[in-house]
Design a protein around this motif. Sequence first.
Motif, PDB file in Angstrom:
ATOM      1  N   VAL A   1       0.866  -1.176   0.000  1.00 25.73           N
ATOM      2  CA  VAL A   1       0.000   0.000   0.000  1.00 25.73           C
ATOM      3  C   VAL A   1       0.904   1.228   0.000  1.00 25.73           C
ATOM      4  O   VAL A   1       1.863   1.299   0.770  1.00 25.73           O
ATOM      5  CB  VAL A   1      -0.921   0.020   1.243  1.00 25.73           C
ATOM      6  N   THR A   2       0.596   2.184  -0.855  1.00 21.68           N
ATOM      7  CA  THR A   2       1.380   3.416  -0.920  1.00 21.68           C
ATOM      8  C   THR A   2       0.708   4.471  -0.057  1.00 21.68           C
ATOM      9  O   THR A   2      -0.486   4.734  -0.200  1.00 21.68           O
ATOM     10  CB  THR A   2       1.495   3.915  -2.372  1.00 21.68           C
ATOM     11  N   ILE A   3       1.491   5.030   0.853  1.00 21.91           N
ATOM     12  CA  ILE A   3       0.996   6.122   1.697  1.00 21.91           C
ATOM     13  C   ILE A   3       1.850   7.356   1.432  1.00 21.91           C
ATOM     14  O   ILE A   3       2.982   7.250   0.945  1.00 21.91           O
ATOM     15  CB  ILE A   3       1.023   5.755   3.198  1.00 21.91           C
ATOM     16  N   LYS A   4       1.296   8.517   1.740  1.00 18.61           N
ATOM     17  CA  LYS A   4       2.019   9.773   1.556  1.00 18.61           C
ATOM     18  C   LYS A   4       2.152  10.490   2.886  1.00 18.61           C
ATOM     19  O   LYS A   4       1.161  10.688   3.591  1.00 18.61           O
ATOM     20  CB  LYS A   4       1.256  10.669   0.580  1.00 18.61           C
ATOM     21  N   LEU A   5       3.385  10.866   3.203  1.00 18.12           N
ATOM     22  CA  LEU A   5       3.658  11.660   4.401  1.00 18.12           C
ATOM     23  C   LEU A   5       4.482  12.868   3.976  1.00 18.12           C
ATOM     24  O   LEU A   5       5.592  12.704   3.452  1.00 18.12           O
ATOM     25  CB  LEU A   5       4.417  10.837   5.447  1.00 18.12           C
ATOM     26  N   LEU A   6       3.953  14.034   4.163  1.00 21.72           N
ATOM     27  CA  LEU A   6       4.596  15.285   3.748  1.00 21.72           C
ATOM     28  C   LEU A   6       5.082  15.205   2.306  1.00 21.72           C
ATOM     29  O   LEU A   6       6.241  15.441   1.996  1.00 21.72           O
ATOM     30  CB  LEU A   6       5.764  15.632   4.683  1.00 21.72           C
ATOM     31  N   GLU A   7       4.181  14.845   1.426  1.00 16.20           N
ATOM     32  CA  GLU A   7       4.411  14.750  -0.019  1.00 16.20           C
ATOM     33  C   GLU A   7       5.440  13.692  -0.425  1.00 16.20           C
ATOM     34  O   GLU A   7       5.841  13.625  -1.576  1.00 16.20           O
ATOM     35  CB  GLU A   7       4.832  16.110  -0.624  1.00 16.20           C
TER      36      GLU A   7
ATOM     37  N   GLU B   1       6.221   9.616  -0.789  1.00 13.23           N
ATOM     38  CA  GLU B   1       5.514   8.354  -0.832  1.00 13.23           C
ATOM     39  C   GLU B   1       6.329   7.237  -0.182  1.00 13.23           C
ATOM     40  O   GLU B   1       7.550   7.174  -0.323  1.00 13.23           O
ATOM     41  CB  GLU B   1       5.177   7.978  -2.279  1.00 13.23           C
ATOM     42  N   PHE B   2       5.613   6.370   0.521  1.00 14.67           N
ATOM     43  CA  PHE B   2       6.194   5.191   1.157  1.00 14.67           C
ATOM     44  C   PHE B   2       5.333   3.984   0.791  1.00 14.67           C
ATOM     45  O   PHE B   2       4.104   4.082   0.797  1.00 14.67           O
ATOM     46  CB  PHE B   2       6.217   5.336   2.683  1.00 14.67           C
ATOM     47  N   VAL B   3       5.967   2.870   0.502  1.00 11.20           N
ATOM     48  CA  VAL B   3       5.237   1.636   0.237  1.00 11.20           C
ATOM     49  C   VAL B   3       5.339   0.779   1.486  1.00 11.20           C
ATOM     50  O   VAL B   3       6.431   0.507   1.993  1.00 11.20           O
ATOM     51  CB  VAL B   3       5.816   0.890  -0.980  1.00 11.20           C
ATOM     52  N   VAL B   4       4.170   0.388   1.999  1.00 13.56           N
ATOM     53  CA  VAL B   4       4.090  -0.366   3.243  1.00 13.56           C
ATOM     54  C   VAL B   4       3.317  -1.651   2.995  1.00 13.56           C
ATOM     55  O   VAL B   4       2.257  -1.626   2.367  1.00 13.56           O
ATOM     56  CB  VAL B   4       3.365   0.472   4.341  1.00 13.56           C
ATOM     57  N   GLY B   5       3.836  -2.753   3.499  1.00  8.91           N
ATOM     58  CA  GLY B   5       3.121  -4.016   3.375  1.00  8.91           C
ATOM     59  C   GLY B   5       2.170  -4.188   4.551  1.00  8.91           C
ATOM     60  O   GLY B   5       2.521  -3.880   5.689  1.00  8.91           O
TER      61      GLY B   5
ATOM     62  N   LEU C   1      -4.791   1.187   7.798  1.00  8.34           N
ATOM     63  CA  LEU C   1      -3.461   1.741   7.509  1.00  8.34           C
ATOM     64  C   LEU C   1      -3.588   3.111   6.855  1.00  8.34           C
ATOM     65  O   LEU C   1      -2.906   4.064   7.248  1.00  8.34           O
ATOM     66  CB  LEU C   1      -2.667   0.793   6.605  1.00  8.34           C
ATOM     67  N   LEU C   2      -4.469   3.229   5.871  1.00 12.83           N
ATOM     68  CA  LEU C   2      -4.641   4.505   5.181  1.00 12.83           C
ATOM     69  C   LEU C   2      -5.173   5.588   6.122  1.00 12.83           C
ATOM     70  O   LEU C   2      -4.730   6.739   6.070  1.00 12.83           O
ATOM     71  CB  LEU C   2      -5.574   4.331   3.971  1.00 12.83           C
ATOM     72  N   ALA C   3      -6.087   5.218   7.002  1.00 17.63           N
ATOM     73  CA  ALA C   3      -6.606   6.185   7.975  1.00 17.63           C
ATOM     74  C   ALA C   3      -5.508   6.623   8.941  1.00 17.63           C
ATOM     75  O   ALA C   3      -5.383   7.808   9.266  1.00 17.63           O
ATOM     76  CB  ALA C   3      -7.784   5.583   8.741  1.00 17.63           C
ATOM     77  N   SER C   4      -4.690   5.672   9.387  1.00 13.97           N
ATOM     78  CA  SER C   4      -3.576   5.993  10.288  1.00 13.97           C
ATOM     79  C   SER C   4      -2.562   6.896   9.603  1.00 13.97           C
ATOM     80  O   SER C   4      -2.066   7.865  10.196  1.00 13.97           O
ATOM     81  CB  SER C   4      -2.880   4.708  10.755  1.00 13.97           C
ATOM     82  N   ALA C   5      -2.235   6.572   8.361  1.00 13.49           N
ATOM     83  CA  ALA C   5      -1.285   7.383   7.603  1.00 13.49           C
ATOM     84  C   ALA C   5      -1.826   8.797   7.398  1.00 13.49           C
ATOM     85  O   ALA C   5      -1.082   9.775   7.501  1.00 13.49           O
ATOM     86  CB  ALA C   5      -0.982   6.725   6.261  1.00 13.49           C
ATOM     87  N   ASN C   6      -3.112   8.913   7.129  1.00  6.01           N
ATOM     88  CA  ASN C   6      -3.728  10.223   6.951  1.00  6.01           C
ATOM     89  C   ASN C   6      -3.652  11.037   8.243  1.00  6.01           C
ATOM     90  O   ASN C   6      -3.335  12.234   8.229  1.00  6.01           O
ATOM     91  CB  ASN C   6      -5.180  10.057   6.488  1.00  6.01           C
ATOM     92  N   HIS C   7      -3.936  10.373   9.372  1.00  3.22           N
ATOM     93  CA  HIS C   7      -3.864  11.045  10.674  1.00  3.22           C
ATOM     94  C   HIS C   7      -2.433  11.520  10.942  1.00  3.22           C
ATOM     95  O   HIS C   7      -2.211  12.666  11.355  1.00  3.22           O
ATOM     96  CB  HIS C   7      -4.345  10.100  11.770  1.00  3.22           C
ATOM     97  N   LEU C   8      -1.465  10.645  10.700  1.00  3.09           N
ATOM     98  CA  LEU C   8      -0.056  10.992  10.912  1.00  3.09           C
ATOM     99  C   LEU C   8       0.347  12.142   9.992  1.00  3.09           C
ATOM    100  O   LEU C   8       1.011  13.084  10.427  1.00  3.09           O
ATOM    101  CB  LEU C   8       0.834   9.766  10.677  1.00  3.09           C
ATOM    102  N   ASN C   9      -0.050  12.072   8.740  1.00  2.00           N
ATOM    103  CA  ASN C   9       0.286  13.126   7.792  1.00  2.00           C
ATOM    104  C   ASN C   9      -0.275  14.474   8.251  1.00  2.00           C
ATOM    105  O   ASN C   9       0.409  15.499   8.196  1.00  2.00           O
ATOM    106  CB  ASN C   9      -0.230  12.777   6.392  1.00  2.00           C
ATOM    107  N   ASN C  10      -1.516  14.472   8.734  1.00  2.00           N
ATOM    108  CA  ASN C  10      -2.113  15.720   9.235  1.00  2.00           C
ATOM    109  C   ASN C  10      -1.320  16.281  10.403  1.00  2.00           C
ATOM    110  O   ASN C  10      -1.071  17.489  10.480  1.00  2.00           O
ATOM    111  CB  ASN C  10      -3.569  15.497   9.632  1.00  2.00           C
TER     112      ASN C  10
END
Length: 97
Positions: free
Chosen positions: A5-11, A13-17, A26-35
């Motif tokens: 799964v590709t997530i974005k943190l401060l523009e 991209e990271f690929v996470v299994g 995972l996507l919700a957590s990544a979104n929260h962290l990014n915010n």
Amino acid sequence: MNKNVTIKLLEKEFVVGCPAENEADLLASANHLNNKMQEIRSGGKIIGMERIAVMAALNISNEFLSGKVEQREQMEDTMLRLSEKINKSLTSEDNKA
């Protein structure tokens, strides 16, 4: 079965299994962290992705632990009230007998 799964943190991209059934979490957590990271970066006091990530992690951990304390206190209050009701009921029944 894991999927990438590709997530974005401060523009960036990271690929996470992760297991397929956990992708939405995972996507919700990544979104929260990014915010959180964006909030810290916009404050302008902390520079560098690593430092921003550490501060975001500390803030999220603090929020989590504070919530746990609050939940425990609410549970203790509820248990105390229930205990008082039970004792009152038992006392009332003893007085009738």
